[in-house]
Design a protein around this motif. Sequence first.
Motif, PDB file in Angstrom:
ATOM      1  N   VAL A 250       0.829  -1.205   0.000  1.00 33.80           N
ATOM      2  CA  VAL A 250       0.000   0.000   0.000  1.00 33.80           C
ATOM      3  C   VAL A 250       0.863   1.255   0.000  1.00 33.80           C
ATOM      4  O   VAL A 250       1.769   1.404   0.816  1.00 33.80           O
ATOM      5  N   ARG A 254      -3.932   5.129  -3.267  1.00 31.90           N
ATOM      6  CA  ARG A 254      -4.346   3.776  -3.581  1.00 31.90           C
ATOM      7  C   ARG A 254      -4.719   3.641  -5.059  1.00 31.90           C
ATOM      8  O   ARG A 254      -4.977   4.626  -5.757  1.00 31.90           O
ATOM      9  N   GLN A 287      -7.650   8.631  -5.206  1.00 32.12           N
ATOM     10  CA  GLN A 287      -7.083   7.366  -5.604  1.00 32.12           C
ATOM     11  C   GLN A 287      -6.925   7.321  -7.119  1.00 32.12           C
ATOM     12  O   GLN A 287      -7.619   8.029  -7.851  1.00 32.12           O
ATOM     13  N   ASP A 367      -4.296  -3.381  -6.076  1.00 29.06           N
ATOM     14  CA  ASP A 367      -4.679  -3.002  -4.716  1.00 29.06           C
ATOM     15  C   ASP A 367      -6.155  -3.288  -4.468  1.00 29.06           C
ATOM     16  O   ASP A 367      -6.503  -4.146  -3.679  1.00 29.06           O
ATOM     17  N   GLY A 621      -4.391  -0.330   3.976  1.00 26.31           N
ATOM     18  CA  GLY A 621      -4.204  -1.665   3.436  1.00 26.31           C
ATOM     19  C   GLY A 621      -4.592  -2.796   4.355  1.00 26.31           C
ATOM     20  O   GLY A 621      -4.509  -3.946   3.976  1.00 26.31           O
TER      21      GLY A 621
END
Length: 700
Positions: A250, A254, A287, A367, A621
Amino acid sequence: MASFGVDTRPAAAGEGALSFLSRSLREDLRLIRARAGELETFLSAPVPEPDLFARLRKAYNTTSSSGSASGIGKTRLDLSAIGKAFEAEVGRGWGAKTGWRWEDEDAAEWEPIRAVKARLRDLDRKRQDQASDVLHKVKLSLKSMSFAPEASEEVPPLDLNELLAYFLKQSGPLFDQLGIKRDVCDKLVESLCSKRKDHFVYDPLSTSESSSFRNDNTCDELDLRIASVLQSTGHHYEGGFWDDGQKYDVADKRHVAIVTTASLPWMTGTAVNPLFRAAYLAKSSKQYVTLMVPWLCKSDQELVYPNNMTFSSPEDQESYIRDWLEERVGFKTDFRISFYPGKFQKERRSIIPAGDTSQFIPSKEADIAILEEPEHLNWYHHGKRWTDKFNHVVGVVHTNYLEYIKREKNGAIQAFFVKHINNLVARAYCHKVLRLSGATQDVARSMICNVHGVNPKFLEVGERIAAERESGQQSMSKGAYFLGKMVWAKGYRELIDLLAKHKTDLDGFKLDVYGNGEDSVEVQSAAKKLDLNLNFHKGRDHADDSLHGYKVFVNPSISDVLCTATAEALAMEDFVAKVKEAMTRDPQPLTPEQRYNLSWEAATQRFMEHSELDKVLSSNGDCASTSGNSVDRKMRKSASLPNMSDIVDGGLAFAHYCFTGSELLRLSTGAVPGTLNYNKQHSVDMHLLPPQVQNPVYGW
């Protein structure tokens, strides 16, 4: 290697080694004289020397003295004296085979040899010391390990009933796959636990943990009992056979990958809604977002895309997608569009991924994954398990596939198998599953929530129509319409049957139908045969100006999960359940709250909340903290057993992987031939390595 002028010819038979050496020395006397000074310096060095060196020096000195006394200008060595020195040493045991050997090792040992031996003795001593130190640490660790802590004597051990109850409780996923109702399992667990109620009184957990357990609505006495016993033994479960610890590391920002089963210009729900989701998730800039859509070869594009539209490269199609989207959302989109190979299946009118879709997402970006139609994406998925590669996987169920399949030949049998496969996919490949409505199949880890919004253009149309009505203009002069792809599965059979049955009651009711599709000829022929008052038109975008004058939108489908067309119509008009009531009333404008609930901003907020994506993005994460119920999380945090649910999920994923790796089994279940991997044309279009190079047979 250089020979330094020495005659390297082999000695004649019977010729001794010393004779051969003597002959060689005589032939190379010039080189020996050149090095005589160096030899004299070496032999004259004041160091303890072996007996052989003493004999050699004596022979050399004798030869030198005799040469000087006789007045000879050239130095000549007395080879016989040197030879005698070698013979004497050989007689005492020196030779090539036995190596050097001193008469008195303590007194006559050469200094360099003595230093080497001393160094070897030091190294050996250090090695022994290190081994002793490691052994000492191991002994201390064993002594410090508490196999029988003080509290363990106060906690009664688990009996057979409790172990069986826990096994049954953890076997829920297996019972789901076998079709056994959860109620049966829960009653068995309750019956087994009731026999040992007295054992659940003890709670060795800390005060804070104990209170948090009891305050949790999902708390279970059996879970408390298991956690108590495990904590008393000091056991901590660190993972099992199916765990994969190597996942995305992480970072500060993200990565979210949205994988869907269709793409524009195919105007279907799985092409439009994931596109809007990507735009609004990326709008926050919190993100990175990647939208993955299928790339079809030109032959398949001609079968799928309307108006004979085709693209020569993924870059061309990406430009079309962005232009279409930005015209509707009104802002510059900031997300990446990526393609994976796909093939169109005519029988099911669906795009099937070719090869392992997950391999087109780099590991450094693996992810968070959002699988739009996870069952569709994974029916024939043969590759990396999504939950192994990604930290958090969310599935969004769009379609009631069971209803579609039942319409096919042998549909009931096919639906039975597909039902179990869909549940397997949800368990093995997703952490959370969102179902758009109750019309979809109930699968593991799922909840119902509408996470779709409406194209902003439709909301603008509704506002404009409301303004026209307030100014006294007649904005809705048309009657009712239906818009949808012209295939039987979209509800055309239900519409025709309904209108035929109530033809007298709905006398004078006219319906305009907009759509294109594979069943258009059959649909129009059936309506004409029954003399129904249906007017058919070519398909068009719902935002087209020609559709804004209708008062009523009719959606006859009983299988659509959450018809996009219905939501779009709601944004412009108020849909009324009964046709007559709708035709006699003017629709009311949406309130600000209703308008917001239909927007993609609200849909994105609902998605973030119900998929637990907001928690995942703020948890650095630690996705384990957001998956599973709170009791399971607390048990994993303190002390836990191998989770039966994880074992079952891993076993199902492995079985599915083996099944989808066989081309024969794939074809027997209706897969498109050749979809185990992408083909040569995909390689050319997408600039990929050929399949045999990307995935060699032996994995080299």
